[in-house]
Scaffold this motif. Sequence first.
Motif, PDB file in Angstrom:
ATOM      1  N   HIS A 106      26.471  66.418  75.754  1.00  0.00           N
ATOM      2  CA  HIS A 106      26.593  65.632  77.019  1.00  0.00           C
ATOM      3  C   HIS A 106      24.799  64.525  77.180  1.00  0.00           C
ATOM      4  O   HIS A 106      25.887  63.678  77.463  1.00  0.00           O
ATOM      5  CB  HIS A 106      27.433  65.572  78.059  1.00  0.00           C
ATOM      6  CG  HIS A 106      28.735  66.296  77.547  1.00  0.00           C
ATOM      7  ND1 HIS A 106      28.380  67.544  78.542  1.00  0.00           N
ATOM      8  CD2 HIS A 106      29.861  65.808  77.554  1.00  0.00           C
ATOM      9  CE1 HIS A 106      30.427  68.183  78.017  1.00  0.00           C
ATOM     10  NE2 HIS A 106      30.423  66.926  77.170  1.00  0.00           N
ATOM     11  N   LYS A 108      22.390  62.017  76.540  1.00  0.00           N
ATOM     12  CA  LYS A 108      21.679  60.711  75.280  1.00  0.00           C
ATOM     13  C   LYS A 108      20.712  60.526  75.864  1.00  0.00           C
ATOM     14  O   LYS A 108      21.159  60.085  77.336  1.00  0.00           O
ATOM     15  CB  LYS A 108      22.860  60.590  75.050  1.00  0.00           C
ATOM     16  CG  LYS A 108      22.665  59.304  73.935  1.00  0.00           C
ATOM     17  CD  LYS A 108      23.955  58.864  73.489  1.00  0.00           C
ATOM     18  CE  LYS A 108      23.412  57.863  72.453  1.00  0.00           C
ATOM     19  NZ  LYS A 108      24.850  57.309  71.611  1.00  0.00           N
ATOM     20  N   GLY A 109      19.972  60.157  75.482  1.00  0.00           N
ATOM     21  CA  GLY A 109      18.632  59.261  76.695  1.00  0.00           C
ATOM     22  C   GLY A 109      18.144  59.571  77.048  1.00  0.00           C
ATOM     23  O   GLY A 109      16.899  59.307  77.514  1.00  0.00           O
ATOM     24  N   HIS A 110      17.454  61.406  76.806  1.00  0.00           N
ATOM     25  CA  HIS A 110      16.999  62.344  77.771  1.00  0.00           C
ATOM     26  C   HIS A 110      15.389  62.233  77.444  1.00  0.00           C
ATOM     27  O   HIS A 110      15.491  61.322  75.839  1.00  0.00           O
ATOM     28  CB  HIS A 110      17.657  63.034  78.322  1.00  0.00           C
ATOM     29  CG  HIS A 110      18.085  64.051  76.607  1.00  0.00           C
ATOM     30  ND1 HIS A 110      18.334  63.859  76.096  1.00  0.00           N
ATOM     31  CD2 HIS A 110      16.972  65.122  76.722  1.00  0.00           C
ATOM     32  CE1 HIS A 110      18.565  64.868  75.010  1.00  0.00           C
ATOM     33  NE2 HIS A 110      17.705  65.491  75.062  1.00  0.00           N
ATOM     34  N   GLN A 166      15.892  71.866  68.662  1.00  0.00           N
ATOM     35  CA  GLN A 166      16.811  70.961  68.526  1.00  0.00           C
ATOM     36  C   GLN A 166      18.313  71.220  69.343  1.00  0.00           C
ATOM     37  O   GLN A 166      19.333  70.628  70.226  1.00  0.00           O
ATOM     38  CB  GLN A 166      17.666  71.817  67.144  1.00  0.00           C
ATOM     39  CG  GLN A 166      17.198  71.141  65.967  1.00  0.00           C
ATOM     40  CD  GLN A 166      17.215  71.746  64.607  1.00  0.00           C
ATOM     41  OE1 GLN A 166      17.506  72.978  64.648  1.00  0.00           O
ATOM     42  NE2 GLN A 166      17.211  70.285  63.350  1.00  0.00           N
ATOM     43  N   GLY A 169      18.864  69.509  72.280  1.00  0.00           N
ATOM     44  CA  GLY A 169      18.312  67.838  72.413  1.00  0.00           C
ATOM     45  C   GLY A 169      17.701  67.177  71.766  1.00  0.00           C
ATOM     46  O   GLY A 169      18.360  65.505  71.850  1.00  0.00           O
ATOM     47  N   GLU A 171      17.324  65.187  68.636  1.00  0.00           N
ATOM     48  CA  GLU A 171      18.288  64.061  68.086  1.00  0.00           C
ATOM     49  C   GLU A 171      18.654  62.870  69.040  1.00  0.00           C
ATOM     50  O   GLU A 171      19.034  62.661  68.766  1.00  0.00           O
ATOM     51  CB  GLU A 171      19.317  64.634  67.150  1.00  0.00           C
ATOM     52  CG  GLU A 171      19.568  65.840  66.291  1.00  0.00           C
ATOM     53  CD  GLU A 171      19.040  67.291  66.690  1.00  0.00           C
ATOM     54  OE1 GLU A 171      18.751  67.963  67.616  1.00  0.00           O
ATOM     55  OE2 GLU A 171      18.573  67.965  65.456  1.00  0.00           O
ATOM     56  N   LYS A 172      19.611  63.492  70.040  1.00  0.00           N
ATOM     57  CA  LYS A 172      19.852  62.271  71.078  1.00  0.00           C
ATOM     58  C   LYS A 172      18.728  62.469  72.069  1.00  0.00           C
ATOM     59  O   LYS A 172      19.187  60.801  72.868  1.00  0.00           O
ATOM     60  CB  LYS A 172      20.541  62.816  71.364  1.00  0.00           C
ATOM     61  CG  LYS A 172      22.266  62.990  70.364  1.00  0.00           C
ATOM     62  CD  LYS A 172      23.409  62.614  71.236  1.00  0.00           C
ATOM     63  CE  LYS A 172      23.070  64.591  71.847  1.00  0.00           C
ATOM     64  NZ  LYS A 172      24.950  64.853  72.120  1.00  0.00           N
ATOM     65  N   ALA A 174      15.480  60.264  73.643  1.00  0.00           N
ATOM     66  CA  ALA A 174      14.802  59.086  74.333  1.00  0.00           C
ATOM     67  C   ALA A 174      13.023  59.190  74.054  1.00  0.00           C
ATOM     68  O   ALA A 174      12.148  58.463  73.286  1.00  0.00           O
ATOM     69  CB  ALA A 174      15.103  57.990  74.533  1.00  0.00           C
ATOM     70  N   ASN A 197      13.641  63.290  65.206  1.00  0.00           N
ATOM     71  CA  ASN A 197      14.749  61.707  65.615  1.00  0.00           C
ATOM     72  C   ASN A 197      12.976  61.308  65.311  1.00  0.00           C
ATOM     73  O   ASN A 197      12.296  60.998  66.959  1.00  0.00           O
ATOM     74  CB  ASN A 197      14.572  61.724  67.020  1.00  0.00           C
ATOM     75  CG  ASN A 197      14.910  60.948  67.202  1.00  0.00           C
ATOM     76  OD1 ASN A 197      14.485  60.150  66.566  1.00  0.00           O
ATOM     77  ND2 ASN A 197      15.462  61.396  68.686  1.00  0.00           N
ATOM     78  N   CYS A 200      12.547  58.628  68.384  1.00  0.00           N
ATOM     79  CA  CYS A 200      11.526  58.840  69.758  1.00  0.00           C
ATOM     80  C   CYS A 200      10.494  59.035  69.954  1.00  0.00           C
ATOM     81  O   CYS A 200       9.553  59.312  69.205  1.00  0.00           O
ATOM     82  CB  CYS A 200      11.949  60.246  70.039  1.00  0.00           C
ATOM     83  SG  CYS A 200      11.686  62.007  71.057  1.00  0.00           S
TER      84      CYS A 200
END
Length: 332
Positions: A106, A108-110, A166, A169, A171-172, A174, A197, A200
């Motif tokens: 869940h 994103k941008g973490h 992976q 996370g 790929e998502k 930041a 990424n 990133c």
Amino acid sequence: MIIIKSKIQKIALLVVTILTIGIVGYMWLSGYNFVDALYMTVITVTTVGFGELQPFSPEEKVFTIFLILTSITIFGYAVSAFSEYLVSGKLFEHFKHRSVEKQIGHLKGHTIVCGYGRNGKQAILKLGNYNKKFVVVEKKKEMIEVLDAQGILNIQGDATLDETLQKAGIEKAAFLITALPSDADNLFVVLTASQLNKDCVIISRAGNESSYKKLKFAGASNVIMPDKLGGDHMASLVTTPDVIEFVDRLTIEGETTANLEEVSVNDLPAKYINKTILDLDLRRQTGCTVIGFRNPDKDYIINPEADIKLVADSQLIILGRPEQIIKLREVF
């Protein structure tokens, strides 16, 4: 985790296999339809004691005996494996792992922090104080137990491997901070993360000056040398003690409420786009002062003039006391 998953899959496969054998066997030997064959198989393998639908022939009795003995063996193995997981704590570890995967899914941008050493601890402390979402990747079991006790989201594994990042996370994400003790490991992490990424922002620790250019070339946006910074900081306390103490106070007080705030022009009300810093009237409305400006080309201007335009994708660096920063957030 892989062992647990493989054993669970093995048990599930054995259960499905014995049910399939029972259904096919009763349909062939007794001429039952699918529902009747399934019913006979279930009451046989569970040994509930219900009677058969029709008297059995010798062949059917032999097949039923085989089905009962086989199912008892399979379910005995299943109970034994489950008890082993329960007693050893592996089952709870498995569910914890699934829960962590769900939470990371869940995000994103973490920020991903690789390594829970001295630098890693300072990094997550700062991120936590600014309410930033992050995941810690740590290899050592004892460190993972400390992170679990503190309720910090973490992944146990080697940060230099693709699959570990992976799971965190990447790929998502930041940002990624790699603070491993080995420059070689940090280099591998930077290479891996930059491939997984490209957007990133990667910040790496370096112990040797010779590693600086290599890490930058590999894809690190910033390379920090803690030892060099520490020595420079101590020397500055001799040459410009009051300046350094002032900056330190900003950092220390910022642990609870930031005295320095970064504001994106894109986040300001639309009416201020292409207006000037003077038009913001920050000093009167909030008491804060603009001490820095970064244009879209990432060039910094210290103590910018009031007539500089607030173009899209630029940033403002603002100084203020804690209550003034709160006012800034309320107004803008």
